[in-house]
Write a protein that holds these residues in place. Structure first.
Motif, short mmCIF file in Angstrom:
data_model
loop_
_atom_site.label_atom_id
_atom_site.label_comp_id
_atom_site.label_asym_id
_atom_site.label_seq_id
_atom_site.Cartn_x
_atom_site.Cartn_y
_atom_site.Cartn_z
N THR A 61 -12.07 -4.84 13.91
CA THR A 61 -11.42 -4.56 15.21
C THR A 61 -11.48 -3.05 15.45
O THR A 61 -11.75 -2.27 14.53
CB THR A 61 -9.93 -4.95 15.15
OG1 THR A 61 -9.31 -4.15 14.12
CG2 THR A 61 -9.73 -6.42 14.82
N ILE A 62 -11.18 -2.65 16.68
CA ILE A 62 -11.18 -1.21 16.99
C ILE A 62 -10.16 -0.50 16.11
O ILE A 62 -10.42 0.60 15.59
CB ILE A 62 -10.90 -0.99 18.49
CG1 ILE A 62 -12.08 -1.55 19.30
CG2 ILE A 62 -10.67 0.48 18.80
CD1 ILE A 62 -11.99 -1.41 20.80
N ALA B 197 -21.46 1.20 17.26
CA ALA B 197 -20.65 0.29 18.08
C ALA B 197 -21.23 0.14 19.48
O ALA B 197 -22.04 0.96 19.92
CB ALA B 197 -19.22 0.85 18.17
N LYS B 198 -20.78 -0.92 20.14
CA LYS B 198 -21.20 -1.16 21.53
C LYS B 198 -20.65 -0.06 22.43
O LYS B 198 -19.59 0.52 22.14
CB LYS B 198 -20.62 -2.49 22.03
CG LYS B 198 -21.24 -3.72 21.43
CD LYS B 198 -20.77 -4.96 22.21
CE LYS B 198 -19.28 -5.18 22.17
NZ LYS B 198 -18.78 -6.09 21.16
N SER C 283 -19.00 -0.24 25.12
CA SER C 283 -17.63 -0.49 25.58
C SER C 283 -16.62 -0.10 24.50
O SER C 283 -15.53 0.37 24.79
CB SER C 283 -17.46 -1.96 25.97
OG SER C 283 -17.95 -2.78 24.94
N THR C 284 -16.99 -0.28 23.21
CA THR C 284 -16.09 0.08 22.11
C THR C 284 -16.00 1.59 21.96
O THR C 284 -14.92 2.14 21.72
CB THR C 284 -16.60 -0.55 20.79
OG1 THR C 284 -16.76 -1.94 21.00
CG2 THR C 284 -15.67 -0.28 19.63
N SER D 136 -13.33 3.65 23.43
CA SER D 136 -11.97 3.65 22.86
C SER D 136 -11.86 4.46 21.56
O SER D 136 -10.82 4.43 20.92
CB SER D 136 -11.52 2.22 22.53
OG SER D 136 -11.88 1.35 23.54
N LEU D 137 -12.94 5.14 21.15
CA LEU D 137 -12.92 5.77 19.82
C LEU D 137 -12.56 7.25 19.84
O LEU D 137 -12.57 7.91 18.81
CB LEU D 137 -14.28 5.57 19.12
CG LEU D 137 -14.64 4.11 18.80
CD1 LEU D 137 -16.06 4.03 18.24
CD2 LEU D 137 -13.64 3.51 17.81
N SER E 22 -24.44 4.63 19.78
CA SER E 22 -24.36 3.42 20.61
C SER E 22 -25.35 2.33 20.20
O SER E 22 -26.54 2.58 20.02
CB SER E 22 -24.63 3.81 22.06
OG SER E 22 -24.83 2.64 22.82
N GLU F 108 -19.50 -1.88 13.83
CA GLU F 108 -18.54 -2.74 14.55
C GLU F 108 -18.91 -4.21 14.35
O GLU F 108 -20.10 -4.57 14.41
CB GLU F 108 -18.60 -2.41 16.05
CG GLU F 108 -17.75 -3.34 16.88
CD GLU F 108 -17.92 -3.15 18.39
OE1 GLU F 108 -18.83 -2.40 18.84
OE2 GLU F 108 -17.14 -3.77 19.12
#
Ligand code: TXA
Ligand code: MG
Length: 319
Positions: A231-232, A253-254, A256-257, A260-261, A268, A297
């Motif tokens: 999870t994030i 990670a994608k 979209s993820t 949030s980082l 990417s 991820e």
């Protein structure tokens, strides 16, 4: 290294003379040799440092060549060929007697694939049947550029054909059509969802008795540590803990993820399964050069994401 038609012709000559040649396919680079020459096949195992009970896939030009290497071919093989080939699908079939056991690791079945990459097709047309595993040192990450092959196998093989970066980026889907019911042995860009539209495929998951013998070996491992973040929240806490301990860390990670980082270092994997597959091995290799830990991820189990995670869990040595 070489590219262009003259290099392909040279590659075909070398293969006919019993040598090994690295070549691009749409999935990953392969290390090819004459499938009917045990002596040439041994050179593949030697160059890769691969255990010789791990069988090789035979690469063919089109369906009319199939009876050169397989017998008792079921109807479903022709259906799958028409839907997905040339392309990233390997079919396990009963082997023809003339295929040496050195190719099949002693099995009475043979893996067959029809790559779509133009360089692979021309090489295969000129010198098939070509037996080829991925062109990496055994247990390392499969190569998706000629440079990756060079890093692993320089000095061990006479020629690397350069066909640019592989479009698919992960190895072919393997289906076993040699038994009573069709099985998926290795997920890939031809996904379970796509195969289920054709027949009632089941996924073979018994790790104790690997049907694809290669699956029992460590695979896809970067030289640095690798872990899957579910999870994030997990990704952030693994990252922060390791950075605090002084480790250099990168997150894959994608898009979209990544949003949030915060300021954490991340590369990417793009916005969908095909983009992620295309980048995954390349980023693992880049990551192992620069970082002590790679956090991948968890992309879930839909479509191509599932196939990428199959490799990611192995890279993290959890499977
Ligand atoms: O996309 C690909 O499949 C790439 C390109 C170069 O074609 N090749 C590739 O080969 O990934 P390799 O050797 O790295 O992986 C082949 C896998 C191994 O896990 C092996 O055990 C399995 O295929 N395999 C080959 N022949 C088999 C057979 N007769 N029965 C079961 N599994 C087989
Ligand atoms: Mg391999």
């Amino acid at each position: 290294m070489g590219s262009g038609i003259e290099s392909i012709k040279l590659g075909a000559e070398l293969i006919k003379q019993g040598e090994v040649v690295a070549f691009p396919t749409e999935t990953v680079y392969g290390l090819g040799a004459d499938a009917f020459s045990s002596c040439a096949i041994n050179k593949i195992y030697e160059a890769k440092g691969r255990p010789n009970d791990n069988p090789l896939i035979i690469h063919l030009y089109d369906i009319s060549d199939l009876d050169k290497v397989a017998v008792d071919i079921p109807e479903i093989a022709f259906t799958l060929y028409n839907m997905f080939c040339p392309g990233p699908l390997t079919m396990i079939l009963k082997k023809a007697p003339n295929v040496p056991y050195s190719v099949t690791g002693g099995l009475d079945t043979v893996g067959v694939r029809f790559p779509s990459h133009e360089v692979a097709r021309e090489l295969i047309r000129l010198s098939m049947p070509i037996a080829a595993p991925s062109a990496n040192i055994s247990k390392h990450i499969s190569p998706t550029t000629a440079q990756h092959v060079f890093e692993d196998l320089q000095g061990r093989i006479p020629l690397i054909l350069d066909g640019g970066s592989c479009n698919v980026g992960i190895e072919s889907t393997i289906v076993d059509l040699s038994g009573d019911k069709p099985l998926i042995l290795r997920p890939g860009a031809i996904t379970k969802e796509m195969l289920l539209k054709v027949a009632n495929f089941e996924e073979y998951k018994n790790n104790n008795k690997a049907l694809a013998p290669g699956m029992k070996y460590t695979h896809y491992s970067p030289c640095c540590d690798c872990v899957v973040g579910d999870t994030i929240k997990d990704i952030k806490s693994i990252y922060d803990k390791n950075v605090k301990e002084g480790k250099s860390v990168i997150i894959l990670a994608k898009d979209s993820t990544i949003l949030s980082l915060g300021s954490r270092k991340a590369w990417s994997l793009g916005k969908n399964g095909n983009e992620a597959a295309n980048r995954f091995y390349s980023l693992l290799r880049e990551g192992e050069h620069q970082f002590a830990l790679i956090i991948v991820e968890n992309l879930g189990d839909e479509g191509v994401f599932y196939s990428i995670m199959n490799r990611a869990f192995k890279a993290a040595k959890k499977a």
